[in-house]
Scaffold this active site. Structure first.
Site: not given
Length: 837
Positions: A111, A477
């Site tokens: 680069e 219940s």
């Protein structure tokens, strides 16, 4: 002073006059001077125009000094290990010194080989880029080259990737500014951490994991060179069909490294001989059973901190948070597996009920639509796919990876576009049925309120709706223990006799009279102890208890333990209100912890990206904990965090009765586990939901199953037959985590031997291990236990019988009626015999 100033001003005037004469002479006599002056003026004007239109409003390069990249949030379990991450991008931040030199040199060779010497702009490379732009102008191709690493930092972090001449100018201006703010190492560190390299990887470390499954310090030379080619075209070079182009470009980078003196020819030749060696694209290998738990954590974090970077510095997908949770991986896997097994058990033998989703397919878009649906399944070898074609007895299924296969075991209703579960069968795939019924499960520590496990359905890959925390259902219940707890607070005992008889109440002119029934639709007509009523889950006894105690008191208790806020109607004593399994688990945790309840939590604490704790569940101050030196005073103590929501004695009495539910009541399926467990089953009208809640003194949990759109599960479905077995599977899978320590009675509890059927105190015999033993230990609050006079009552009864026999004997012998004082005479006889018979 005044004379000197006049001299200096006069001297400056003479110099300006001479300069003006020289400028005029040169302008008149030199053509080259006129050209140079024109170019200089043009450059200054161009600079001023660029500064006014572009450079003036650019981001500040100084912001890079405090730049914080978006980072994923990492989630840790109770043991500190990472169990999940919330990430849309792969990112791992490293320091400059963490990057190996070959990796750095590979990127510089590919680069920006003059990086260490230029001031932000490579002018020779820039000229080449301008030429390339001119050649490609109008062709649609994008010009490449000319951007230094500093310019790429400006592009990636500050201004974006817009393709234009203007952006290039901005890059150059910012590059010069960045070089004045950061040193070369800082610039390169930003670049290597932020560069996009494909496969959702940003930065070299994330890319090393994505392409090779390695950390940067483990990369070979050929692997480092491959990563260095990706900034130019990551989506091209990472594809198998472009492997030859990738190898060619990689080898070019290796040649550049040799040319720059960063690799020897032998090293480069050895690297060139290597294949690319890329691993397949993969997802993070987290345990899929944590899905519902971490989704609940994500929801809570988003509510607190936001989702995206613009929502704040601690957002879930950009803030880089570290989140410590109470998730126990072993318990979590057991909970998810147990719930899933229970759902499959209920659905066994039922017909295919339809697809998990449906897509409106076009000509050839099934793969993109299936990927967008974001559905998956993690059970055995099942996969999610879409029916791409159906013709009579044959069909084809397609999967997210683009592969297709023949499909067998076809239901009649199967059609194109159905998203289904399938499993391999021979050379084909066979349709599998995902249970339509679902449910939720929560496991909690009663000593802290920390949720250890959470399952919200069959599979979190099929949907994020968490039935453990988001589905409000009637608890049936399982609410009864809190009705009984209220009664115990207001004078009843486990031995109190309660009628198991039909109970009717007039509800007003509009509603008329309502009559309650037991689950079996009848009453026994008898009178039984409270314990028996809870063990056998008798509705009528519960209604009698609630009515005698007062429903206003009952609903206050239910509210106090966090189940819900209900009106004082008797139906709520039987579980007609709505709540979640998470709320029920927290309420049962209070029972197991002698009435002390902690705020339920899934997150222990949250740290920001620097490690600073920004939130914690336990925020009690500890004054004096961080003293530099011990001051000799008592050690600092943290204040109690839990809240006493039930009388400790009442909580223990309820738990003691609920142990009887496991031993001889509706949850006997758990009895053979051989552990000191308490619990309660629940079945709502229909039945539409079946429940089990309970646990031990250290682990409490609960589970329910039911349809998402409530409807009957079938008359055979009960909490004891479908929900309790799920909890039993969970205990069996985690047996090593359960101890045999019994529940501890608090102060002022008296353990008394009573007759299990009558609740009366007994003196002969001992309780045995037989669940059906007639003598049991019962828990009473001090001064509420049956009095010792009970034995005197027995003796008085025996004495009366003896006296009656004596009277009858005397009457028979004399043939005369018994004297008026016969009872007294009998008493004299008894006293003559020593007073005891």
């Amino acid at each position: 002073m005044r004379v000197r100033i006049r001299r200096e001003v006069a001297g400056l005037g003479r110099w300006l006059s001479s300069a003006r004469e020289w400028w005029g002479h040169m302008w008149r006599t030199s053509k080259q001077f006129r050209i140079a002056s024109g170019l200089l003026g043009l450059f200054v004007a161009l600079y001023l125009v660029i500064w006014a239109t572009i450079g003036r409003n650019l981001p500040s390069a100084d912001s890079l000094l405090t730049y914080q990249p978006p980072l994923p949030t990492m989630v840790r379990g109770v043991n500190g290990e990472v169990v999940y991450s919330y990430a849309r991008e792969r990112r791992v931040q490293l320091r400059f010194v963490d990057f190996p030199r070959p990796v750095i040199n590979a990127f510089l060779s590919a680069e920006d080989k003059t990086f260490w010497s230029h001031g932000g702009i490579d002018y020779i490379g820039f000229v080449g880029a301008v030429f390339d732009y001119a050649v490609k102008f109008g062709s649609g191709e994008r010009a490449r080259g000319g951007s230094t690493i500093t310019q790429q930092v400006a592009k990636n972090i500050l201004i974006g990737n817009e393709y234009s001449v203007t952006r290039k100018v901005k890059e150059m201006i910012l590059a010069r500014r960045i070089e004045g703010v950061l040193n070369k190492q800082q610039i390169l560190e930003l670049y290597l951490n932020e560069i996009p390299l494909g496969r959702q990887a940003f930065g070299v470390q994330a890319a090393a994991q994505a392409y090779f499954g390695k950390d940067v310090d483990q990369l070979a030379l050929h692997e480092a060179a491959f990563l260095a080619i990706l900034p130019k075209a990551p989506e091209t070079y990472s594809r198998a069909k472009f492997a030859n182009r990738a190898i060619e470009r990689r080898n070019w980078v290796l040649d550049q490294m040799v040319k720059n003196g960063w690799a020897t020819p032998a090293e480069a030749a050895a690297a060139k001989a290597q294949p690319l060696g890329l691993i397949p694209r993969r997802v993070e290998s987290y345990d899929p059973t944590v899905g519902y738990y971490v989704e609940e954590v994500r929801r809570r974090l988003i509510e607190k901190y936001g989702e995206k970077a613009e929502d704040g510095p601690h957002s879930v997908y950009a803030g880089g948070l570290w989140v410590r949770t109470s998730l126990d991986p072993a318990l979590q896997k057991a909970a998810q597996d147990s719930l899933r097994a229970g759902l499959l058990r209920y659905a066994a033998g039922k017909a295919w009920h339809g697809p998990v989703a449906w897509l409106k397919l076009g000509e050839d878009d099934w793969q993109s639509q299936l990927i967008s649906a974001n559905l998956s399944i993690h059970y055995q070898d099942w996969r999610i796919g879409v029916v791409t074609q159906r013709s009579g007895p044959s069909a084809t299924i397609g999967f997210p990876d683009g592969k297709t296969s023949p499909l067998v075991n076809l239901p009649d209703a199967l059609k194109r576009g159905d998203v289904i579960a399938a499993a391999p069968q021979g050379g084909s795939w066979a349709v599998r049925t995902v249970p339509e019924v679902s449910g939720g499960m929560v496991v909690e520590s009663p000593h802290s309120g920390r949720v250890l496990a959470m399952a919200g359905g069959f599979d979190s890959g099929l949907g994020s709706f968490n039935r453990a925390t988001q589905a409000e259902r009637q608890p049936g219940s399982t609410i009864k223990p809190f009705v009984y707890a209220t009664a115990l607070d207001y004078g009843m005992t486990p031995a109190t006799m309660v009628p198991d008889q039909t109970f009717c109440v007039y509800q007003g002119a509009g509603l008329g009279q309502k009559c309650f029934r037991n689950f079996d639709m009848k009453g026994s007509g008898g009178i039984h102890t409270m314990r028996w009523g809870l063990e056998q889950s008798r509705n009528l006894m519960t209604v009698h208890i609630a009515n005698d105690t007062g429903m206003d008191r009952v609903v206050r208790t239910i509210d106090r333990v966090g189940i819900g806020k209900y009106d004082p109607y008797l139906s709520f004593a039987l579980g007609a209100g709505e709540t979640t399994v998470a709320q029920m688990a927290n309420a049962y945790a209070a029972l197991a912890n002698n009435g002390i309840q902690y705020v339920q939590s899934v997150i222990d604490y949250v740290q920001d990206r620097t490690g600073k704790v920004i939130w914690r569940a336990d925020n009690r101050p500890c004054n004096g904990c961080n003293m530099a030196e011990y001051d000799g005073k008592p050690m600092p103590r943290l204040a109690l965090r839990g809240k006493q929501v039930l009388d400790a004695r009442t909580a223990y009495q309820v738990v003691h009765m609920l142990e009887g539910v496991v031993q001889r009541g509706t949850a006997t399926r758990l009895r053979d586990l051989g552990l000191p467990l308490f619990g309660k089953t629940g079945t709502t009208s229909g039945p539409t939901n079946v429940w089990f809640m309970g646990g031990s003194r250290n682990i409490v949990g609960g589970v329910y199953i039911g349809y998402d759109q409530p409807r009957s599960l079938g008359g055979y479905a009960q909490g004891g037959t479908f929900a309790a077995p799920i909890f039993k599977d969970f205990v069996l899978a985690t047996k090593g985590r359960w101890d045999h320590t019994p529940f501890t009675a608090p102060n002022d509890i008296r353990m008394v031997k009573v007759d299990r059927a009558t609740g009366k105190r007994v003196f002969e015999g001992e309780p045995t291990s037989d669940p059906k033993t007639s003598i049991i230990w019962e828990a009473f609050k001090a001064d509420t236990e049956p009095p010792r006079a009970t034995r005197q009552d027995q003796l008085a009864s025996q004495r009366d019988a003896i006296l009656s026999a004596i009277r009858r004997l005397r009457q028979a012998q004399s043939g005369a009626p018994a004297p008026d004082g016969g009872e007294q005479a009998g008493a004299d006889f008894v006293e003559q015999q020593g007073g005891v018979y």
